[in-house]
Structure formats: structure tokens, C-alpha cells
Design a protein around this motif. Structure first.
Motif, short mmCIF file in Angstrom:
data_model
loop_
_atom_site.label_atom_id
_atom_site.label_comp_id
_atom_site.label_asym_id
_atom_site.label_seq_id
_atom_site.Cartn_x
_atom_site.Cartn_y
_atom_site.Cartn_z
N ASN A 541 0.70 -1.20 0.10
CA ASN A 541 0.09 -0.09 0.01
C ASN A 541 0.86 1.32 -0.31
OD1 ASN A 541 -2.56 -1.40 -0.16
ND2 ASN A 541 -3.27 0.01 1.37
N ILE A 542 2.10 1.08 -0.26
CA ILE A 542 2.91 2.35 -0.40
C ILE A 542 3.17 2.59 -2.13
CG2 ILE A 542 5.30 3.40 0.08
CD1 ILE A 542 3.54 3.32 2.39
N ILE A 543 3.14 3.82 -2.50
CA ILE A 543 3.30 3.96 -3.96
C ILE A 543 4.58 4.84 -3.87
CG2 ILE A 543 2.70 5.40 -5.92
CD1 ILE A 543 -0.05 4.91 -5.61
N GLN A 544 5.62 4.34 -4.79
CA GLN A 544 6.94 5.00 -4.65
C GLN A 544 6.87 5.78 -6.07
OE1 GLN A 544 8.59 1.21 -4.69
NE2 GLN A 544 9.04 1.03 -2.75
N LEU A 545 6.90 7.00 -5.98
CA LEU A 545 6.94 7.85 -7.34
C LEU A 545 8.49 8.34 -7.61
CD1 LEU A 545 4.03 10.19 -6.78
CD2 LEU A 545 4.07 8.42 -8.28
N GLU A 546 9.10 8.14 -8.79
CA GLU A 546 10.29 8.53 -9.33
C GLU A 546 10.26 10.09 -9.61
OE1 GLU A 546 12.90 6.04 -11.57
OE2 GLU A 546 11.13 4.45 -11.68
N PRO A 547 11.33 10.69 -9.64
CA PRO A 547 11.36 12.29 -9.86
C PRO A 547 10.48 12.79 -11.13
CG PRO A 547 13.61 11.51 -9.29
CD PRO A 547 12.92 10.35 -9.60
N TYR A 548 9.58 13.73 -10.92
CA TYR A 548 8.73 13.89 -11.58
C TYR A 548 7.71 12.85 -12.32
CZ TYR A 548 11.14 18.58 -11.18
OH TYR A 548 11.57 19.57 -10.48
N GLN A 549 7.50 11.99 -11.62
CA GLN A 549 6.70 10.81 -12.07
C GLN A 549 5.16 11.19 -11.89
OE1 GLN A 549 7.27 6.86 -10.73
NE2 GLN A 549 5.77 6.08 -12.29
N GLY A 550 4.32 11.05 -12.79
CA GLY A 550 2.73 11.38 -12.70
C GLY A 550 2.26 10.01 -13.26
N VAL A 551 1.06 9.66 -12.53
CA VAL A 551 0.07 8.51 -12.80
C VAL A 551 -1.24 8.98 -12.46
CG1 VAL A 551 2.03 6.89 -12.32
CG2 VAL A 551 0.53 7.57 -10.46
N ILE A 552 -1.98 8.15 -13.25
CA ILE A 552 -3.61 8.38 -13.23
C ILE A 552 -3.89 6.75 -13.02
CG2 ILE A 552 -5.73 9.04 -13.85
CD1 ILE A 552 -4.11 10.86 -15.88
N VAL A 553 -4.70 6.48 -11.85
CA VAL A 553 -4.99 5.20 -11.61
C VAL A 553 -6.47 5.21 -11.40
CG1 VAL A 553 -2.68 4.13 -10.92
CG2 VAL A 553 -4.47 5.20 -9.20
N GLU A 554 -7.05 3.97 -11.71
CA GLU A 554 -8.46 3.87 -11.24
C GLU A 554 -8.39 3.26 -9.76
OE1 GLU A 554 -9.81 1.05 -14.27
OE2 GLU A 554 -11.08 2.76 -15.06
N PHE A 555 -9.32 3.42 -8.96
CA PHE A 555 -9.48 2.98 -7.70
C PHE A 555 -10.79 2.35 -7.36
CE2 PHE A 555 -10.58 7.11 -6.80
CZ PHE A 555 -11.40 7.28 -5.84
N ASN A 556 -10.96 1.69 -6.23
CA ASN A 556 -12.39 1.28 -5.62
C ASN A 556 -12.63 1.79 -4.25
OD1 ASN A 556 -12.93 -0.48 -8.23
ND2 ASN A 556 -11.21 -1.79 -7.49
#
Length: 556
Positions: A541-556
Motif C-alpha cells: 500500500n505504498i506508492i513509490q514515485l520517481e522524480p517528476y513521475q505522474g500517474v492516473i490510476v483507477e481505484f475502488n
């Protein structure tokens, strides 16, 4: 809420002088735009906005209009425009024009007549005032471009008002004949099939009674309290909508100079029947304290998040905003808010994820889709922008800054940054023109150009294309309700959006270091919709973002 075509549409702003030169005279033109319609269609944009194409002596690059119903010869002919409009529509796109209704050119026939005598029928088309007893201008108003907002006319012994350059006299909207002239010009273009107008500095058209002195406060405050939001402004906007815009399948987009989130509803709330939408300046000016050059402040992500939230809350379910973080009046988006060096590609993509998932009609400025950056102009002789030149010349008199520092300030925030020619390929002048362009091309066209990115699946250009296509399939991108997460985090911008069964989470890392954040235990991630990196690190349950990373995810 009515889901009209322009709300979910994407506007692409074209600065014609710098877009594409079809006849190799160094200046972009209408046929150059026609040549690139396939490119624009493939980009998946919906609405083309043309900065002014009307006849003009070009003191302010077309924002000084000498004939509202004629094409600037440098750009082509009316036949060229008609062909552009028809072919734009044939490709399923719409086209809007830039209406400059606060002022015209001093070379317009109206002003030429007005200067002939005080009793000329056109005299009252403009704002004239007698000098003070000592000969000074009638008040202390300053031009947006520096110096007094009043210019003395020797022949009549009176001053005329110009909130911009002295070659841009302000029109007197108190005169019903002036309003009807503007409305007739609008009808001329709408009858041709134009789909609406972006309205330049429209909040300034109503002047305050008696032209009171401005208080000794910052210039942004003066704009809001003295120049904009005048006593009859909303009367004029309702009249414009009632007499013109409401009779067509068209929309009105206001440049929201001088408007804040507290009074925005007076302009765009649905029940007001004034304007369809506006874009505000709080994001565009979030690194500017008081004046474009003199007082810059570092980019502050928490401040930007707060701006988005304040405006979103102010208009929620009552009105509509356009969503712009770059245009022809500001330095390049990736150079201001991203990292145009080490993380150029990642940060350009991440910024677009942020912009494409904010509520409102999306505005893209030409060249941002390939990550165009600021330019370094080596001397003042290379500067073309009147605002920058006025700042530099005033500084020569005041000696407030050294010449070197003044040029550095212009290179950081000046408008020429956004106006360099589009970089189509790595050939001479970036493929814009075989002749030396009107403004120096950015030398990095060898590395940053359309041709290089066109077939590269990992390019910024194809990222824009893909995200714009996805955006068409998800109403939640445009209309969803927001839930802010990690709001006080200075590096992360994270939010959930929900619209019916559509649920997305957007996670953006504005930092140059890897950053983790924890997902709520009650939230389960679904499919990744968009990711500007090849992978997304998720563990326990930890999201790891790299430099200037951007994501769009679906969630429930």
C-alpha cells in the motif's frame, strides 16, 4: 449542469506569427496553419484558438487592431481564412478568434477621425481628458507596459487613455455606438461560421467614473480595484451575450485579468448569462509577486494546489472555468513549473497530467506538446516583445538593475519565451521558415522538434496524443468531484476524483527525489490509466514515485 461541447473540448492556442510559415517570409501565416491541420487533428485537440489575425500595424503583435473585419496581409487573405475555417470544420474541429475589444490601434480609422477635432463624431469613441493645471496627465494611472497610461495629443491639447502601449487607445464603451461597432464585428465572423471568441482583457472595458487616482499599492491590486471590474462591466457583458453570442452555437472565453475567485461568479455563473467561461491569472502568475520582471518568487506547489482548490470551490456547479497554465503572455510551462534540464521529458508529461485532470475546459499552448522551453536571448537587440523592451528602456533611465540583470529577468519571464517559432524538425530554423524568422528560433530545435518525437512512442508529443484520447473517454477528468490528499506536502500533488462509477487517483511528484506515499487502507488500486514512466512502484500500500513521475490510476 449542461454538458455542452466546449466544456469537455480541448482548446489549442495558435500564435499565428510563430506557428508555420508557408511562403518563407519569416512570418507564420494562415496557409501555414492549413498545412498543419492534420497534425492538429492527430493531436486530438477539438478547438483552435487563433491569436489576432486582423489588420494591425503590429505594435503589440496584432493586439492593436486597425480593422476588425480584415485579415492582416502578412497572414494572408480572407479567402485563406475561409479555407482554414472550412477545413478545420471538415476535420471535426472548431475555431475561435481573439477579440480585442478594450482598445484598438491608433491607426484605426476611428482614432484617425477622433484626432481631427474635438467635435468629430468619433471623438467620443475614446477616452479624452484635459491636462491638470500643471500640464500633467489627468491621473496617475500606469500602463501595463510601463509609463503613464495617458498620451498627450498636441493638436487638441488633451490626453487620451491607453492602458497598454500608446498605439493602443482604449475604446469608450460608455458610447453605445462603440459597443455596436464591436457587436457588428463579432457578427461578421460568427456569420462566417466562427465558433466563438477568446476575449482579450475584457474585464477592463468599463472605466471608473471620474478616472480616480490609483492608490499606492501593488500593480496587481491596482488592476483588480481600479482598471478591472468597472461599474457598467456586467451590463455590457449581458448586452453582448443577449445581442450577439446567444444567437449562435458559439461560446465566449474571457481572459480573466483582474478577476479573483470571489467575484468570478459575477462573470461566469450560469444564471448571469454573461460569459461562458474564463481563465484566471492566479496560476499563470503564481511565481510573480508584483510585476512580471521585478519581483519573482520561487515556485511553491502548496500555493498552486491552494489556487486550484479556491477556484474550483468558487465555481463548483455554478459556473465554468477554462484551465490554462501557459499561453503567449508567459514563459514556457516546463521552464517555469518543471525541470527543463535533467527531467525535461518527465516533468513536461507530469505537468500535462496535472492540467488534463483539473476540472474545466483544457487549454494547450502551441509547442507545449513537444516540451518547448525558454530561450536565452543574448542581447536586447534580439528582444521583440514590447513589454520586455519597455521594461528594459525604463530601467536604463532608473538604473534600478544592471543591463545584464535586466536582460536576465527578461529571459526568465519575458513573453518572447513563448513566441519563438514552433520547432517542426531539425532543419534550418527548425523547419518553421527558410528565411530568418521574425523572432530568433530556440537553438535547441536540433534536439526538441516534432519530427523527432512523431514516431517515438515515449515522446512528449505522443504522451499528449494518448492522454487527450483517454480524456475523451473519461468524463471524470473534466467533471469529477475532488478529494485532496497530502495537501501540505511540498513535493506531492495527490487527489482523487469521482463521477458516478468513474473513480481515479492522480499522483504527481514535483520533486527531483524518489518519494513514497501511503494509500488509504480502504482504497484498492485498479488499472493504471496513464503513467509517464514505464513502471510504478507499489509495495504494501505504498506508492513509490520517481522524480517528476505522474500517474492516473483507477481505484475502488
Amino acid at each position: 449542469m449542461e454538458l455542452t461541447w466546449f466544456k469537455k473540448g480541448t482548446i489549442y492556442q495558435i500564435y499565428p506569427r510563430s506557428f508555420n510559415d508557408s511562403n518563407n517570409d519569416g512570418i507564420g501565416d494562415l496557409r501555414g496553419i492549413i498545412e498543419k491541420l492534420d497534425y492538429l487533428q492527430k493531436l486530438n485537440v477539438d478547438i483552435l484558438w487563433l491569436s489576432p489575425i486582423f489588420s494591425s500595424p503590429n505594435d503589440d503583435n496584432g493586439y492593436d487592431i486597425s480593422d476588425y473585419c480584415a485579415i492582416m496581409p502578412e497572414f494572408g487573405s480572407m479567402d485563406d481564412f475561409d479555407e482554414l475555417l472550412q477545413k478545420t470544420h471538415d476535420k471535426g474541429m472548431r475555431l475561435i478568434l481573439d477579440l480585442v475589444a478594450n482598445h484598438c490601434s491608433d491607426e484605426h480609422s476611428w482614432f484617425k477621425e477622433a484626432k481631427k477635432s474635438k467635435d468629430n463624431p468619433y471623438r467620443d469613441y475614446f477616452h479624452w481628458q484635459k491636462p491638470l493645471e500643471n500640464g500633467d496627465p489627468p491621473n496617475n494611472w500606469k500602463s501595463f507596459f510601463g509609463g503613464s497610461a495617458w498620451e498627450y495629443d498636441q493638436a487638441s491639447g488633451e490626453y487620451y487613455l491607453h492602458l497598454f502601449t500608446k498605439k493602443q487607445p482604449d475604446l469608450n464603451w460608455e458610447n453605445p455606438k462603440v459597443r455596436e461597432e464591436i457587436y457588428n464585428a463579432m457578427r461578421f465572423w460568427l456569420d462566417k461560421g466562427v465558433d466563438g471568441f477568446r476575449m482579450d482583457v475584457i474585464p477592463l472595458i468599463s472605466k471608473r467614473d471620474g478616472y480616480p487616482d490609483a492608490p499606492e499599492v501593488g500593480f496587481r491590486k491596482i488592476i483588480e480595484d481600479v482598471y478591472a471590474n468597472g461599474p457598467r462591466l456586467h451590463e455590457y457583458l449581458r448586452e453582448m451575450n443577449d445581442k450577439v453570442v446567444s444567437h449562435y452555437d458559439a461560446f465566449s472565453l474571457a481572459e480573466g485579468v483582474g478577476i479573483n475567485h470571489n467575484n468570478a461568479g459575477l462573470y461566469i455563473n450560469y444564471d448571469r448569462k454573461e460569459l461562458d467561461m474564463l481563465y484566471h491569472f492566479d496560476i499563470l502568475e503564481c511565481t510573480i509577486v508584483n510585476g512580471k520582471f521585478e519581483e519573482a518568487s520561487p515556485f511553491d506547489l502548496v500555493n498552486m494546489k491552494g489556487i486550484f482548490k479556491r477556484w474550483r470551490d468558487a465555481v463548483h456547479e455554478k459556473g465554468w472555468l477554462a484551465n490554462a497554465i501557459g499561453n503567449h503572455d508567459f514563459a514556457r510551462m516546463v521552464s517555469r513549473f518543471g525541470n527543463d534540464k535533467e527531467y525535461w521529458s518527465a516533468s513536461a508529461k507530469m505537468l500535462f497530467i496535472m492540467q488534463a485532470t483539473q476540472n474545466g475546459t483544457l487549454n494547450i499552448y502551441q509547442g507545449d506538446e513537444i516540451g518547448m522551453t525558454n530561450i536565452v536571448l543574448d542581447s536586447i537587440d534580439e528582444v521583440k516583445d514590447v513589454q520586455s523592451l519597455n521594461f528594459y528602456n525604463e530601467n536604463l533611465e532608473t538604473k534600478r538593475f544592471s543591463k545584464k540583470l535586466a536582460l536576465e529577468m527578461i529571459n526568465k519571464e519575458g513573453r518572447d519565451n513563448a513566441r519563438t517559432p514552433i520547432q517542426w524538425n531539425d532543419e534550418i530554423n527548425g523547419g518553421f521558415s527558410m528565411k530568418e524568422p521574425w523572432l530568433k528560433p530556440n537553438p535547441n530545435y536540433k534536439e526538441i522538434n516534432v519530427a523527432q518525437q512523431d514516431d517515438d512512442p515515449d515522446s512528449i508529443l505522443n504522451f499528449y496524443r494518448d492522454l487527450l484520447m483517454v480524456r475523451k473517454d473519461y468524463d471524470v477528468f473534466v467533471y469529477g468531484d475532488f478529494e485532496e490528499l497530502e495537501f501540505s506536502n511540498p513535493d506531492l500533488y495527490i487527489y482523487k476524483k469521482t463521477l458516478g462509477n468513474e473513480k481515479i487517483m492522480v499522483a504527481l511528484n514535483f520533486g527531483s527525489e524518489n518519494t513514497d506515499f501511503a494509500i488509504d487502507a480502504n482504497t484498492s488500486m485498479g488499472d493504471i490509466i496513464i503513467n509517464n514512466y514505464k513502471k510504478l512502484g507499489v509495495k504494501d500500500n505504498i506508492i513509490q514515485l520517481e522524480p517528476y513521475q505522474g500517474v492516473i490510476v483507477e481505484f475502488n
